[in-house]
Design a protein around this motif. Structure first.
Motif, PDB file in Angstrom:
ATOM      1  N   GLY A 166       0.783  -1.220   0.000  1.00  0.00           N
ATOM      2  CA  GLY A 166       0.000   0.000   0.000  1.00  0.00           C
ATOM      3  C   GLY A 166       0.815   1.271   0.000  1.00  0.00           C
ATOM      4  O   GLY A 166       0.267   2.374   0.086  1.00  0.00           O
ATOM      5  N   THR A 167       2.140   1.154  -0.111  1.00  0.00           N
ATOM      6  CA  THR A 167       3.004   2.339  -0.095  1.00  0.00           C
ATOM      7  C   THR A 167       3.168   2.953  -1.476  1.00  0.00           C
ATOM      8  O   THR A 167       3.625   4.088  -1.608  1.00  0.00           O
ATOM      9  CB  THR A 167       4.391   1.981   0.456  1.00  0.00           C
ATOM     10  N   GLY A 168       2.841   2.190  -2.527  1.00  0.00           N
ATOM     11  CA  GLY A 168       3.008   2.680  -3.884  1.00  0.00           C
ATOM     12  C   GLY A 168       4.436   2.612  -4.378  1.00  0.00           C
ATOM     13  O   GLY A 168       4.761   3.181  -5.423  1.00  0.00           O
ATOM     14  N   SER A 169       5.295   1.894  -3.655  1.00  0.00           N
ATOM     15  CA  SER A 169       6.707   1.829  -4.039  1.00  0.00           C
ATOM     16  C   SER A 169       7.296   0.427  -3.949  1.00  0.00           C
ATOM     17  O   SER A 169       8.461   0.234  -4.270  1.00  0.00           O
ATOM     18  CB  SER A 169       7.537   2.770  -3.148  1.00  0.00           C
ATOM     19  N   ASN A 170       6.502  -0.550  -3.526  1.00  0.00           N
ATOM     20  CA  ASN A 170       7.026  -1.902  -3.325  1.00  0.00           C
ATOM     21  C   ASN A 170       6.213  -2.879  -4.181  1.00  0.00           C
ATOM     22  O   ASN A 170       5.294  -3.533  -3.701  1.00  0.00           O
ATOM     23  CB  ASN A 170       6.942  -2.285  -1.845  1.00  0.00           C
ATOM     24  N   PHE A 171       6.574  -2.964  -5.464  1.00  0.00           N
ATOM     25  CA  PHE A 171       5.823  -3.786  -6.411  1.00  0.00           C
ATOM     26  C   PHE A 171       6.487  -5.138  -6.600  1.00  0.00           C
ATOM     27  O   PHE A 171       7.712  -5.246  -6.670  1.00  0.00           O
ATOM     28  CB  PHE A 171       5.708  -3.073  -7.756  1.00  0.00           C
ATOM     29  N   THR A 172       5.656  -6.171  -6.716  1.00  0.00           N
ATOM     30  CA  THR A 172       6.122  -7.545  -6.903  1.00  0.00           C
ATOM     31  C   THR A 172       5.567  -8.100  -8.201  1.00  0.00           C
ATOM     32  O   THR A 172       4.361  -8.006  -8.462  1.00  0.00           O
ATOM     33  CB  THR A 172       5.681  -8.442  -5.737  1.00  0.00           C
ATOM     34  N   THR A 173       6.424  -8.694  -9.020  1.00  0.00           N
ATOM     35  CA  THR A 173       6.000  -9.288 -10.288  1.00  0.00           C
ATOM     36  C   THR A 173       5.231 -10.578 -10.035  1.00  0.00           C
ATOM     37  O   THR A 173       5.643 -11.421  -9.225  1.00  0.00           O
ATOM     38  CB  THR A 173       7.223  -9.584 -11.171  1.00  0.00           C
ATOM     39  N   ILE A 174       4.126 -10.754 -10.733  1.00  0.00           N
ATOM     40  CA  ILE A 174       3.295 -11.950 -10.599  1.00  0.00           C
ATOM     41  C   ILE A 174       3.696 -12.962 -11.672  1.00  0.00           C
ATOM     42  O   ILE A 174       3.526 -12.715 -12.864  1.00  0.00           O
ATOM     43  CB  ILE A 174       1.805 -11.605 -10.723  1.00  0.00           C
ATOM     44  N   ASN A 175       4.249 -14.082 -11.227  1.00  0.00           N
ATOM     45  CA  ASN A 175       4.670 -15.151 -12.137  1.00  0.00           C
ATOM     46  C   ASN A 175       3.635 -16.268 -12.171  1.00  0.00           C
ATOM     47  O   ASN A 175       2.828 -16.425 -11.246  1.00  0.00           O
ATOM     48  CB  ASN A 175       6.026 -15.716 -11.712  1.00  0.00           C
ATOM     49  N   ASP A 176       3.683 -17.077 -13.218  1.00  0.00           N
ATOM     50  CA  ASP A 176       2.727 -18.168 -13.401  1.00  0.00           C
ATOM     51  C   ASP A 176       3.474 -19.402 -13.892  1.00  0.00           C
ATOM     52  O   ASP A 176       4.263 -19.332 -14.842  1.00  0.00           O
ATOM     53  CB  ASP A 176       1.656 -17.754 -14.411  1.00  0.00           C
ATOM     54  N   PHE A 177       3.219 -20.548 -13.235  1.00  0.00           N
ATOM     55  CA  PHE A 177       3.886 -21.806 -13.591  1.00  0.00           C
ATOM     56  C   PHE A 177       2.844 -22.902 -13.666  1.00  0.00           C
ATOM     57  O   PHE A 177       1.945 -22.992 -12.822  1.00  0.00           O
ATOM     58  CB  PHE A 177       4.939 -22.164 -12.547  1.00  0.00           C
ATOM     59  N   GLY A 178       2.930 -23.760 -14.701  1.00  0.00           N
ATOM     60  CA  GLY A 178       1.971 -24.836 -14.839  1.00  0.00           C
ATOM     61  C   GLY A 178       2.549 -26.083 -15.473  1.00  0.00           C
ATOM     62  O   GLY A 178       3.440 -26.014 -16.324  1.00  0.00           O
ATOM     63  N   ILE A 179       2.049 -27.234 -15.040  1.00  0.00           N
ATOM     64  CA  ILE A 179       2.373 -28.542 -15.613  1.00  0.00           C
ATOM     65  C   ILE A 179       1.073 -29.169 -16.101  1.00  0.00           C
ATOM     66  O   ILE A 179       0.082 -29.212 -15.359  1.00  0.00           O
ATOM     67  CB  ILE A 179       3.049 -29.462 -14.588  1.00  0.00           C
ATOM     68  N   SER A 180       1.059 -29.637 -17.337  1.00  0.00           N
ATOM     69  CA  SER A 180      -0.174 -30.140 -17.922  1.00  0.00           C
ATOM     70  C   SER A 180       0.019 -31.492 -18.590  1.00  0.00           C
ATOM     71  O   SER A 180       1.121 -31.865 -18.977  1.00  0.00           O
ATOM     72  CB  SER A 180      -0.716 -29.137 -18.949  1.00  0.00           C
ATOM     73  N   PHE A 181      -1.072 -32.209 -18.709  1.00  0.00           N
ATOM     74  CA  PHE A 181      -1.103 -33.442 -19.501  1.00  0.00           C
ATOM     75  C   PHE A 181      -2.530 -33.668 -19.959  1.00  0.00           C
ATOM     76  O   PHE A 181      -3.472 -33.046 -19.452  1.00  0.00           O
ATOM     77  CB  PHE A 181      -0.575 -34.647 -18.701  1.00  0.00           C
ATOM     78  N   GLY A 182      -2.715 -34.542 -20.945  1.00  0.00           N
ATOM     79  CA  GLY A 182      -4.048 -34.734 -21.479  1.00  0.00           C
ATOM     80  C   GLY A 182      -4.177 -35.975 -22.326  1.00  0.00           C
ATOM     81  O   GLY A 182      -3.179 -36.657 -22.638  1.00  0.00           O
ATOM     82  N   LEU A 183      -5.408 -36.262 -22.705  1.00  0.00           N
ATOM     83  CA  LEU A 183      -5.733 -37.435 -23.509  1.00  0.00           C
ATOM     84  C   LEU A 183      -6.622 -37.010 -24.669  1.00  0.00           C
ATOM     85  O   LEU A 183      -7.567 -36.223 -24.491  1.00  0.00           O
ATOM     86  CB  LEU A 183      -6.480 -38.477 -22.672  1.00  0.00           C
ATOM     87  N   GLY A 184      -6.331 -37.540 -25.852  1.00  0.00           N
ATOM     88  CA  GLY A 184      -7.198 -37.381 -27.009  1.00  0.00           C
ATOM     89  C   GLY A 184      -7.897 -38.698 -27.265  1.00  0.00           C
ATOM     90  O   GLY A 184      -7.266 -39.657 -27.749  1.00  0.00           O
ATOM     91  N   LEU A 185      -9.179 -38.778 -26.920  1.00  0.00           N
ATOM     92  CA  LEU A 185      -9.927 -40.038 -27.001  1.00  0.00           C
ATOM     93  C   LEU A 185     -10.674 -40.106 -28.329  1.00  0.00           C
ATOM     94  O   LEU A 185     -11.594 -39.310 -28.569  1.00  0.00           O
ATOM     95  CB  LEU A 185     -10.918 -40.135 -25.838  1.00  0.00           C
ATOM     96  N   PRO A 186     -10.300 -41.031 -29.203  1.00  0.00           N
ATOM     97  CA  PRO A 186     -10.936 -41.094 -30.531  1.00  0.00           C
ATOM     98  C   PRO A 186     -12.373 -41.584 -30.463  1.00  0.00           C
ATOM     99  O   PRO A 186     -12.722 -42.453 -29.661  1.00  0.00           O
ATOM    100  CB  PRO A 186     -10.040 -42.085 -31.293  1.00  0.00           C
TER     101      PRO A 186
END
Length: 428
Positions: free
Chosen positions: A360-380
Motif C-alpha cells: 500500500g506504499t506505492g513503491s514496493n511492487f512484486t511481479t506476478i509469475n505463473d507456472f503450470g504442468i499439464s497433460f491430457g488425452l485425445g480419445l478417438p
C-alpha cells in the motif's frame, strides 16, 4: 444432422455463456481482469505450444498460418473447470468456476489454404474481497468490500495458405467487446450510511495478427517445423461512468442508494503493444511431436482517466516459455483402443506482466509469475472426431509482500468433430 444442430445451438447460446461469471481470482481486480491466451484444449495440454504446430484435423488458435494444413472441416468447443485455492497470511480459501472457453469452426479451402472463425473470452473479472480495519484496542473500525464482474470476449476470423511447398503464411482479424463493473463499498462502525464507489466501463477494440510456418519433411516419416506470429499493437478503448454515493445496506444485503455525491465520465484506453511468439518443433507424422515456444510482449500502457483509478498495480513486460508434445502409439490399431489414444504433456513458465504493490506504499511492487504442468488425452470417437481431456496443475503469485498465491487445478474438456465437406459423390 445431430452435429449441425449442436453447432447451431452452441452459436446461439455462446454469448450468454461467455457473459456469465467465469472467474474468482483476486488478480482479476486489476486492469482488464484475468487475461486468457487463446489456445485449444489440445494445445493447453502440451504446455500451451502451437506457433510451430499444425495438424490436418485440429484447429490452432496461436498461428493463423496453421489453417493451411487443415484437410477436414472441424467444429470445436471447449469447457474449463477451475478449482482455485487462495493463500494469504496463513489464510486459505477455495472456489470453483466452470466456463465455456471457445467455440470455433475451421475448414479447408482447396488443398493449400484454410479458414477458421470463432468466439473466445479475452479476459474475465470476478472477484469479491473484504478488508477489515481495527483500532488500537482491536475493535472493528471499518469494513471495505471490493467486488467486480464482467469480462471481454472476442470474435475472430483467420486465414492461412501455402505460398511454397514448405512455407505458409496467415492473417487473423478479431474484434474484442465487453463490459466491466468495479465496486468499492465502505462501512464505518457506528455510522448509519455507507459509501460506495462504482465504475461501469464498456471495452471495445480490434487487432490484427500475422503468422508464418515452415515445415520440412525428412526421411522415415519425420519432419521439423518452425513458426512465428506477430500480433500488432492495438488499443482497447474504454468508455463509461463512475459514481460515488451514500447508501444503506438492506436486510438481504442489497444496496439502498441515498444520495449521489459525485458522477463523471470515464474515458481511456489500454494500449496493447506488439506481441511476438516464436517456436520450433520436431516429430513423426501421427506418431509423436515435441515443441518449444517463447512469447514476449512489452508493458501494457494505461491512458486517459483510467490511469488514476488504481495505483496498486503496474504493467511490465510479459513473457512465457513452453515445452510440450504428444505421443500416439498406433493410430490404426484394431486390437487396442488405448493404442489409438493421443497422450499429451507439457510445462510452462512465464511472467504475467502484472506487478502489484501489496504494502500500500506505492513503491514496493512484486511481479506476478505463473507456472503450470499439464497433460491430457485425445480419445478417438467414430471416424475422425475426438474428445479431448486436459489436466493442469499450476501456481500463480506469491504470499510475499502481503500478496496472494493461487494454486489451481484446471480440468479442460473439448469436443472436436471433423468431417469432409464438398466431396463429389461417386456413382458405382
Amino acid at each position: 444432422m445431430i452435429r449441425k444442430i449442436l453447432v447451431v445451438f452452441l452459436l446461439i447460446t455462446s454469448t450468454t455463456l461467455l457473459a456469465q461469471k467465469t472467474n474468482s481470482s483476486p488478480y482479476s481486480f486489476f486492469g482488464i481482469g484475468d487475461e486468457f491466451s487463446p489456445r485449444t484444449v489440445e494445445q493447453s495440454s502440451m504446455g500451451g505450444i502451437g506457433v510451430a504446430y499444425n495438424h490436418y484435423k485440429y484447429l490452432n488458435f496461436t498461428n493463423p498460418a496453421a489453417n493451411a494444413y487443415l484437410r477436414y472441416t472441424t467444429y470445436a468447443f471447449g469447457v474449463l473447470n477451475n478449482d482455485l485455492t487462495i493463500k494469504s497470511d496463513g489464510e486459505k480459501q477455495k472456489s470453483t468456476t466452470t466456463s465455456l472457453r471457445y467455440i470455433a469452426l475451421g475448414f479447408p479451402i482447396g488443398s493449400k489454404a484454410g479458414f477458421s472463425l470463432g468466439l473466445q473470452p479475452v479476459s474475465s473479472v470476478g472477484y469479491s474481497l473484504k478488508n477489515n480495519s481495527f483500532d488500537v484496542n482491536g475493535d472493528l473500525k471499518a469494513i471495505t468490500l471490493y467486488e467486480g464482474d464482467g469480462g471481454i470476449n472476442r470474435i475472430y476470423g483467420s486465414f492461412g495458405m501455402k505460398i511454397f511447398k514448405d512455407f505458409s503464411i496467415g492473417i487473423e482479424l478479431d474484434y474484442s467487446f465487453g463490459s466491466i463493473e468495479n465496486n468499492i463499498t465502505n462501512q464505518i462502525a457506528n455510522v448509519s450510511l455507507a459509501t460506495k464507489y462504482k465504475e461501469d466501463n464498456i471495452v471495445r477494440g480490434g487487432s490484427v495478427t500475422f503468422g508464418s510456418q515452415y515445415q520440412k519433411i525428412l526421411k522415415k516419416n519425420l519432419y521439423w517445423n518452425a513458426g512465428a506470429t506477430f500480433k500488432l499493437g492495438n488499443d482497447l478503448r474504454v468508455t463509461g461512468n463512475e459514481y460515488l454515493y451514500s447508501l444503506t445496506i438492506g436486510a438481504n444485503g442489497g444496496d439502498v442508494p441515498r444520495k449521489t455525491l459525485s458522477s463523471k465520465a470515464v474515458r481511456g484506453k489500454y494500449r496493447m503493444p506488439l506481441k511476438s511468439i516464436l517456436g520450433i518443433g520436431f516429430g513423426g507424422f501421427d506418431k509423436w511431436y515435441v515443441g518449444l515456444e517463447y512469447e514476449n510482449q512489452d508493458a501494457i500502457q494505461v491512458l486517459g482517466s483510467l490511469s488514476n483509478t488504481n495505483t496498486a498495480y503496474r504493467y511490465k513486460d510479459s513473457n512465457r516459455f513452453s515445452l510440450g508434445g504428444y505421443y500416439l502409439p498406433r493410430i490404426n490399431s484394431i486390437s487396442s483402443y488405448w493404442d489409438r489414444v493421443t497422450y499429451r504433456a507439457g510445462i510452462r513458465f512465464g511472467k504475467t506482466g502484472l506487478s502489484v504493490d501489496g504494502s500500500g506504499t506505492g513503491s514496493n511492487f512484486t511481479t506476478i509469475n505463473d507456472f503450470g504442468i499439464s497433460f491430457g488425452l485425445g480419445l478417438p470417437m467414430k471416424q475422425l472426431s475426438n474428445v479431448n481431456l486436459g489436466f493442469e496443475f499450476g501456481k500463480r503469485g506469491t504470499t510475499a509482500n502481503k500478496l496472494i498465491q493461487e494454486n489451481y487445478f484446471n480440468l479442460r474438456l473439448s469436443l472436436s468433430l471433423s468431417e469432409s465437406w464438398f466431396i463429389k459423390r461417386k456413382i458405382d
